[in-house]
Scaffold this motif. Structure first.
Motif, PDB file in Angstrom:
ATOM      1  N   ASP A 179       0.535  -0.711  -4.183  1.00  0.00           N
ATOM      2  CA  ASP A 179      -0.257   0.515  -4.123  1.00  0.00           C
ATOM      3  C   ASP A 179      -0.814   0.917  -5.480  1.00  0.00           C
ATOM      4  O   ASP A 179      -1.437   1.965  -5.615  1.00  0.00           O
ATOM      5  CB  ASP A 179       0.573   1.668  -3.544  1.00  0.00           C
ATOM      6  CG  ASP A 179       1.845   1.923  -4.341  1.00  0.00           C
ATOM      7  OD1 ASP A 179       2.090   1.175  -5.306  1.00  0.00           O
ATOM      8  OD2 ASP A 179       2.580   2.856  -4.003  1.00  0.00           O
ATOM      9  N   HIS A 230      -2.177   2.617   0.247  1.00  0.00           N
ATOM     10  CA  HIS A 230      -0.983   1.922   0.704  1.00  0.00           C
ATOM     11  C   HIS A 230      -1.406   0.828   1.665  1.00  0.00           C
ATOM     12  O   HIS A 230      -1.554   1.032   2.855  1.00  0.00           O
ATOM     13  CB  HIS A 230      -0.025   2.886   1.425  1.00  0.00           C
ATOM     14  CG  HIS A 230       0.827   3.677   0.501  1.00  0.00           C
ATOM     15  ND1 HIS A 230       1.979   3.190  -0.058  1.00  0.00           N
ATOM     16  CD2 HIS A 230       0.686   4.933   0.011  1.00  0.00           C
ATOM     17  CE1 HIS A 230       2.533   4.118  -0.839  1.00  0.00           C
ATOM     18  NE2 HIS A 230       1.755   5.176  -0.821  1.00  0.00           N
ATOM     19  N   SER A 263      -3.977   3.840  -9.846  1.00  0.00           N
ATOM     20  CA  SER A 263      -4.354   3.609  -8.454  1.00  0.00           C
ATOM     21  C   SER A 263      -5.424   4.624  -8.080  1.00  0.00           C
ATOM     22  O   SER A 263      -5.780   5.492  -8.881  1.00  0.00           O
ATOM     23  CB  SER A 263      -3.139   3.733  -7.529  1.00  0.00           C
ATOM     24  OG  SER A 263      -2.646   5.064  -7.536  1.00  0.00           O
ATOM     25  N   SER A 301       4.198   3.959   4.543  1.00  0.00           N
ATOM     26  CA  SER A 301       3.032   3.133   4.842  1.00  0.00           C
ATOM     27  C   SER A 301       2.828   3.045   6.349  1.00  0.00           C
ATOM     28  O   SER A 301       3.723   3.377   7.145  1.00  0.00           O
ATOM     29  CB  SER A 301       3.195   1.726   4.267  1.00  0.00           C
ATOM     30  OG  SER A 301       4.182   1.011   4.971  1.00  0.00           O
TER      31      SER A 301
END
Length: 489
Positions: free
Chosen positions: A98, A75, A106, A15
């Motif tokens: 996420d 993220h 996602s 991230s």
């Protein structure tokens, strides 16, 4: 730090936050900084020694300004609404959120602030789960439904991993119907808890007319009772205004019995005469209040909210009228206020529910406004949602203005005298109108905003008066403004 150790450290970054933290560490740790500089110089980055830690890490990851697009799923530690099942997701806290914890989907985009989106926008679908032998950590394998990109992430502790570890057992593949409708129970439960509509053990009367909105409300609250923990009681009232009303009340009672909920019904006696439906509404409110419950839940929804705002707009209302309905005005509460009507209808059809339609609704003014909504949506997409949002925003502004006007009331009002006009004239016109509204609260008729607005341009003389409905008037005695019945000659 040797090259193998550094590359292992870089490969574990997932991230933007992790990149920033490693960059800050490189600014403090000479050994880490030297290893990063050495790595970049081996790649031909001559000015590596002059770069701050964050840029060293980004360059080492090939995340320079020329290559900011990444193809991993989102993220970011922010709340979001799942595009697949429409569940509301809170921030992950210690672990970046996420993916959705309910359906595990996602998006195949990267919208970390400062970076550009990857541009695919497809849904990343779980294709398998791997359980590590040592740590019992579950890894979710993904594949983008649009471009085929594959990806893997560690599961969150609160992820709804199917016990079978079979992706086919996840919500969304088995359940047919509208995506928003299938997640309706969870959203409504979240709304009840977030808005604190009632607490555990509170007695909640659910007003059910037999229409689709209140029928859905009854079934939703029954289904989620173990979580919201309200003590439900179903109430249905026969206004005796239609031949089918008694049968509809019986149908509601049968459904309540099937759900195992206590049921109460009553026939209301409403004498004929003018304003029949207004008097029926007041009679219904009184009957519901007489049950003495902690809360009275009604089936008003977002589309009702939009129609209310539009109805009041056509009447020339200010923010007080345009604010529409609020989720909670004790004892009244509206658990469905955040949901559009079409989602409620979809959910009712999925569950095979029975409901009745009141034919008089289509002939009413509100029915005419409802018929206009599709045309407004065609003119401007999402018109109903936008109107409901305007009502919500105006509601917040109205709360502020009301609180401020309450403060100013003490400064300009004298008991037994009225509003001191010299002080009143010094207030903003919006506050003047609110103070005048409070001054005329006892007026037997409906005081319109334009009648109060006349004061803004009025040059009062001692003994002067402005007419109000119901035989009342605003009167000026030379210093103070009061409101009351007209004086007889």
């Amino acid at each position: 730090m040797d090259l193998a150790e550094l590359e292992s450290l870089l490969s574990g970054l997932r991230s933007r936050g992790e990149v920033k933290r490693l960059g800050a560490r490189a600014d403090r740790d000479p050994g880490l900084r030297a290893a990063l500089v050495s790595l970049l110089r081996s790649r031909g980055v001559e000015d590596a020694a002059s770069l701050p830690g964050k840029k060293l890490v980004r360059r080492a990851l090939d995340r320079s300004s020329d290559a900011q697009v990444r193809t991993n799923p989102i993220h970011r530690d922010e709340a979001f609404r799942c595009v697949w099942c429409d569940a509301e997701m809170a921030p992950g806290g210690a672990q970046v959120r996420d993916h959705c914890t309910q359906c595990l989907r996602s998006l195949h985009v990267d919208v970390v602030p400062g970076d550009r989106a990857a541009g695919c926008g497809g849904v990343m679908h779980p294709t398998g789960f791997t359980l590590s032998d040592g740590t019992q950590t579950i890894t979710i394998a993904y594949r983008c439904g649009r471009c085929g990109w594959t990806h893997a992430v560690r599961a969150h502790p609160d992820d709804a991993i199917p016990p079978s570890l079979d992706p086919n057992d996840l919500p969304g593949r088995r359940w047919k119907g509208a995506p928003r409708a299938r997640a309706l129970p969870k959203r409504v439960l979240d709304f009840i808890l977030r808005q604190r509509l009632w607490g555990p053990g509170d007695r909640v009367v659910v007003a059910v007319s037999g229409g689709v909105d209140s029928t859905v409300l009854m079934h939703l609250l029954a289904e989620t009772a173990g979580a919201h923990r309200g003590r439900l009681e179903i109430v249905s009232l026969d206004h005796q205004l239609r031949d089918d009303a008694a049968q509809e009340v019986e149908s509601v009672g049968a459904q309540a019995e099937a759900l195992g909920l206590p049921f109460y019904s009553a026939r209301l006696e409403i004498p004929p005469g003018p304003d029949l439906y207004a008097r029926a509404r007041e009679s219904r409110r009184a009957a519901l209040l007489s049950r003495g419950a902690d809360r009275i839940a009604t089936g008003h929804h977002r589309t009702d909210q939009a129609e209310t705002v539009l109805h009041h707009l056509l009447r020339g209302s200010g923010s007080r009228g345009l604010r529409g309905m609020v989720p909670l005005a004790v004892p009244w509460c509206r658990p469905l206020l955040d949901e559009p009507r079409d989602v409620l209808v979809d959910w009712a059809k999925q569950r095979g529910l029975r409901w009745s339609e009141d034919p008089s609704n289509a002939r009413s003014q509100r029915g005419a406004i409802r018929a206009l909504m599709p045309q407004l949506d065609a003119l401007h997409g999402g018109a109903a949602t936008a109107l409901a949002r305007s009502g919500r925003l105006l509601g917040r502004e109205d709360d502020f203005l009301r609180a401020f006007a309450e403060q100013r009331w003490a400064a300009v009002f004298a008991p037994e005298r009225g509003l001191l006009v010299a002080s009143l004239r010094g207030e903003h016109p919006a506050i003047q109108l609110r103070l005048l509204r409070r001054l005329t609260v006892g007026c037997p008729g409906t005081v319109r905003a334009d009648q109060l607005e006349a004061f803004l341009t009025w040059q009062p003389q001692r003994g002067g008066a402005l007419p109000l409905p119901g035989g009342w008037s605003l009167r000026f005695d030379g210093a103070y403004l009061s409101a009351g019945p007209n004086k007889s000659d």
